[in-house]
Design a protein around this motif. Structure first.
Motif, PDB file in Angstrom:
ATOM      1  N   ARG B  79      16.483  14.711  -7.263  1.00 24.69           N
ATOM      2  CA  ARG B  79      16.937  13.802  -8.306  1.00 24.69           C
ATOM      3  C   ARG B  79      18.139  14.420  -8.996  1.00 24.69           C
ATOM      4  NH1 ARG B  79      14.570  10.645  -5.839  1.00 24.69           N
ATOM      5  NH2 ARG B  79      12.316  10.585  -5.751  1.00 24.69           N
ATOM      6  N   VAL B  80      19.199  13.661  -9.036  1.00 25.10           N
ATOM      7  CA  VAL B  80      20.404  14.159  -9.674  1.00 25.10           C
ATOM      8  C   VAL B  80      20.101  14.624 -11.090  1.00 25.10           C
ATOM      9  CG1 VAL B  80      22.827  13.669  -9.971  1.00 25.10           C
ATOM     10  CG2 VAL B  80      21.447  12.207  -8.517  1.00 25.10           C
ATOM     11  N   MET B 234      13.715   5.609  -1.772  1.00 23.19           N
ATOM     12  CA  MET B 234      14.708   4.610  -2.116  1.00 23.19           C
ATOM     13  C   MET B 234      14.435   3.266  -1.433  1.00 23.19           C
ATOM     14  SD  MET B 234      16.957   4.784  -4.327  1.00 23.19           S
ATOM     15  CE  MET B 234      16.864   6.541  -4.536  1.00 23.19           C
ATOM     16  N   ALA B 235      14.009   3.302  -0.186  1.00 16.25           N
ATOM     17  CA  ALA B 235      13.771   2.056   0.533  1.00 16.25           C
ATOM     18  C   ALA B 235      12.679   1.259  -0.172  1.00 16.25           C
ATOM     19  CB  ALA B 235      13.378   2.352   1.981  1.00 16.25           C
ATOM     20  N   TYR B 264      19.677   4.254 -10.279  1.00 15.14           N
ATOM     21  CA  TYR B 264      19.102   3.886  -8.989  1.00 15.14           C
ATOM     22  C   TYR B 264      18.297   2.606  -9.106  1.00 15.14           C
ATOM     23  CZ  TYR B 264      20.632   8.273  -6.987  1.00 15.14           C
ATOM     24  OH  TYR B 264      21.407   9.299  -6.528  1.00 15.14           O
ATOM     25  N   LEU B 267      20.725  -0.255  -9.349  1.00 17.83           N
ATOM     26  CA  LEU B 267      21.351  -0.620  -8.077  1.00 17.83           C
ATOM     27  C   LEU B 267      20.347  -1.323  -7.158  1.00 17.83           C
ATOM     28  CD1 LEU B 267      23.586   2.512  -7.424  1.00 17.83           C
ATOM     29  CD2 LEU B 267      24.286   0.249  -8.198  1.00 17.83           C
ATOM     30  N   GLN B 271      20.554  -5.093  -5.559  1.00 20.73           N
ATOM     31  CA  GLN B 271      20.248  -5.455  -4.167  1.00 20.73           C
ATOM     32  C   GLN B 271      19.224  -6.595  -4.149  1.00 20.73           C
ATOM     33  OE1 GLN B 271      22.109  -4.332  -1.806  1.00 20.73           O
ATOM     34  NE2 GLN B 271      21.490  -2.309  -1.047  1.00 20.73           N
ATOM     35  N   ASP B 293      26.483   9.754  -9.972  1.00 26.45           N
ATOM     36  CA  ASP B 293      27.586   9.554  -9.039  1.00 26.45           C
ATOM     37  C   ASP B 293      27.578   8.185  -8.385  1.00 26.45           C
ATOM     38  OD1 ASP B 293      28.947  11.850  -9.319  1.00 26.45           O
ATOM     39  OD2 ASP B 293      28.186  12.828  -7.529  1.00 26.45           O
ATOM     40  N   VAL B 294      26.406   7.707  -8.049  1.00 30.17           N
ATOM     41  CA  VAL B 294      26.318   6.449  -7.312  1.00 30.17           C
ATOM     42  C   VAL B 294      26.781   5.246  -8.111  1.00 30.17           C
ATOM     43  CG1 VAL B 294      24.485   7.040  -5.736  1.00 30.17           C
ATOM     44  CG2 VAL B 294      23.927   6.225  -8.025  1.00 30.17           C
ATOM     45  N   VAL B 296      29.370   4.412  -9.474  1.00 27.86           N
ATOM     46  CA  VAL B 296      30.703   3.964  -9.135  1.00 27.86           C
ATOM     47  C   VAL B 296      30.754   3.388  -7.711  1.00 27.86           C
ATOM     48  CG1 VAL B 296      31.700   6.033  -8.119  1.00 27.86           C
ATOM     49  CG2 VAL B 296      33.057   4.673  -9.701  1.00 27.86           C
ATOM     50  N   LEU B 297      29.731   3.692  -6.954  1.00 23.68           N
ATOM     51  CA  LEU B 297      29.630   3.202  -5.584  1.00 23.68           C
ATOM     52  C   LEU B 297      28.955   1.833  -5.526  1.00 23.68           C
ATOM     53  CD1 LEU B 297      30.888   5.364  -3.996  1.00 23.68           C
ATOM     54  CD2 LEU B 297      28.667   6.408  -3.606  1.00 23.68           C
ATOM     55  N   GLY B 298      28.423   1.393  -6.663  1.00 17.63           N
ATOM     56  CA  GLY B 298      27.686   0.143  -6.682  1.00 17.63           C
ATOM     57  C   GLY B 298      28.595  -1.045  -6.394  1.00 17.63           C
TER      58      GLY B 298
END
Lengths: 353, 353
Positions: B79-80, B234-235, B264, B267, B271, B293-294, B296-298
DNA sequence: GTGAAAGCGCTAACAA
DNA sequence: TTGTTAGCGCTTTCAC
């Protein structure tokens, strides 16, 4: 301040040696009269005695602690890569009763101290697990080999067949081949690669990619090789990817597929492609690497190569502890299998024309 | 085997005491004749002597090592959240010359050993940094308070104002208020919350959310409270979110915004919403938490609340080392500011009707 | 300035 | 079965 062995001995009216024996021979190994044992145990409980492990280490010549060397700069811990390996390591150490001391490769940067090695030779750990083995230079490797008998260690993630050191790594070559083959079978012939500008893991991956292309008789064009790095943070990664992808796809002969050195780079590239108006996987297929948690959060969910990170850490720890227990010096060198995970970021190559 | 102080002394024809002095007084503190110093230093170099730190610890009564307790189960390192705190800790420890020993809260689970505490009282560390402070029960907290003089420690991420212990935490209440206010100003009045089913951090966040709603006079409906957890991967998180979001949005009176307990979860919810045909931010706004970090990837990039994780770790370490150096026992309790980061997952509330 | 010696808390022969 | 005694390698008074 705290209770010592001597205190317990005094309290139980026995010698310190006896207390020491009782404490060690919990399993009835050492001959102790039941009465004494009771008395000692009672004293231990009453005084809330806890053995001083530092003293024990000194006396036994074994610290029961393993040193783990991580890549320079603690922020690297935030990389799932390192954290997952570390998780594997620590589960095994914990299960086998070992403590874990964390080191970073920059730590021992005194003039005369050759980084990794000095860290691990301060008498505080029984052996070393080197996650950052890419940072080792030849001299350091030689030193580790020389000391292997006295001070065993295992390198993680770095194939080093020519050495006599223990190491475990993922079979990234097979991983790259699986990725390229997958794309090949979908009809892709022009496959670009996003490589890690910093650090050898990236360039090893690049070599693997080139071998994989060669295995299929595909061309590895240098203008399909794009640098990418995570060092400056995720936002920068995305910005850069946007720029790079724009360039690549306005190129006169753009690739139809992209194989990235890790999932973050892949996801950033997908963000970048979207800005360029390229749709994944309709116009271009993308394969990541590592199968990090985020892969499944991608839009579309990312096809990637799962690597055994946790397992590398765990196995390395096992190997190290086994070596420590058995004194066996036969080098263990293991390649762990990778597996292609097909999700939705890859599809048939667009018809040419 | 390895060279010891005695070896160096013999080689340099001085006493061990002198060698010890030379080694300590590198800065000219201790009176040593230049000649002797040269001789000793030469011997050290020739023999490649490295002090045994275990012996030194025993003699000095200080190990110069800090124990860090992380949440039960090493996978939590992935975990970040934990990794970032740990990064902050280790940077400070490294900079100040301390070593870091990693513990997991499950480690000391022997019958008589009260978890965290026994871990930290084996004489191997000078003080403790407890990331997993939520796992402490009242008795353990009391014990830590009792030992604070002899064995200082700092709790991280857990507000504990009624205690006399050191702690540092993020101002999550302000963070929740900022998130809710942001949504409020965009016209949202019906704000749902994704909370962490496991672990108290999630439920504290939930309390913060409810307070934030109350501050704006908004309703906190229990059917807008959705459980979410990362424990099973995550799945599973995404699957679950898909189901939950489907349910929530076929609800007769769906919310127009969603505040998630971490990025998380946010995000994954996005989904899930996509599957349900709900578009973010057009139909619903989503705010995450932590600014991992993620974020910004969303798709779209996530509006979120940045929390000072690295800073918490670093500050906690500073506080601990300062306490150790000064012997000062004044409890330091600090709340670090959070900041709202607006990206593209939030927008004006859709017109009702 | 430097050395002798005691000791940090525990372990492990060796005796008894 | 238990106690005595020497360490483990380093630090630190206290003399000289």
């Amino acid at each position: 301040m705290a209770t010592t062995l001597d205190g317990v001995a005094r309290h139980a009216r026995v010698s310190t040696a006896t207390v020491s024996r009782v404490l060690r021979g919990a399993n009835g190994e050492i001959p102790i009269s039941a009465a004494t044992r009771q008395r000692v145990l009672a004293a231990v409980r009453e005084l809330d005695y806890r053995p001083n492990l530092t003293a024990r280490s000194l006396a036994r010549g074994r610290t029961h602690t393993i040193g783990v060397v991580l890549p320079e700069g603690a922020m690297r811990l935030r990389r799932v890569y390192n954290a997952t390996i570390l998780a594997g390591i620590s589960d095994v150490l914990t299960a086998r009763g070992y403590a874990l001391a964390l080191y970073f490769s920059e730590f021992g940067r005194q003039p005369q101290a050759p980084g990794h090695i000095s860290l691990l030779q301060d008498g505080r750990v029984d052996g070393g697990l080197i996650v950052d083995s890419f940072a080792l230079d030849d001299e350091q490797i030689a030193a580790l080999e020389r000391e292997a008998g006295r001070f065993p260690c295992v390198l993680i993630g770095h194939r080093l067949p020519q050495s006599r050191l223990h190491w475990v790594a993922a079979d990234d070559r097979a991983g790259a081949i699986a990725a390229v083959d997958h794309l090949y079978q979908l009809g892709h012939r022009r496959i670009a690669h996003l490589y890690n500008r910093r650090g050898r893991p990236g360039s090893e991956r690049q070599a693997d990619y080139q071998e994989a292309l060669a295995a299929r008789g595909l061309e590895a064009r240098s203008d399909w090789l794009v640098a990418s790095e995570m060092a400056s943070g995720m936002a920068a990664l995305v910005d850069r990817a946007t720029r790079e992808m724009g360039e690549l796809w306005t190129h006169h002969e753009p690739p139809t597929a992209l194989f990235a050195w890790n999932d973050y780079a892949a996801l950033a590239a997908i963000q970048g492609l979207r800005q360029t108006g390229v749709v994944v996987p309709r116009d271009v297929s993308v394969v990541g690497y590592s199968d990090f948690d985020v892969a499944v959060l991608g839009q579309p969910p990312l096809t990637t190569v799962r690597t055994p990170l946790y397992e590398q850490g765990a196995l390395a720890a096992e190997v190290l502890l086994d070596t420590l227990d058995s004194g066996n010096a036969q080098p263990v060198q293991r390649l762990l299998p990778t597996v292609l995970v097909v999700r939705e970021s890859t599809g048939s190559a667009p018809q040419p024309g």
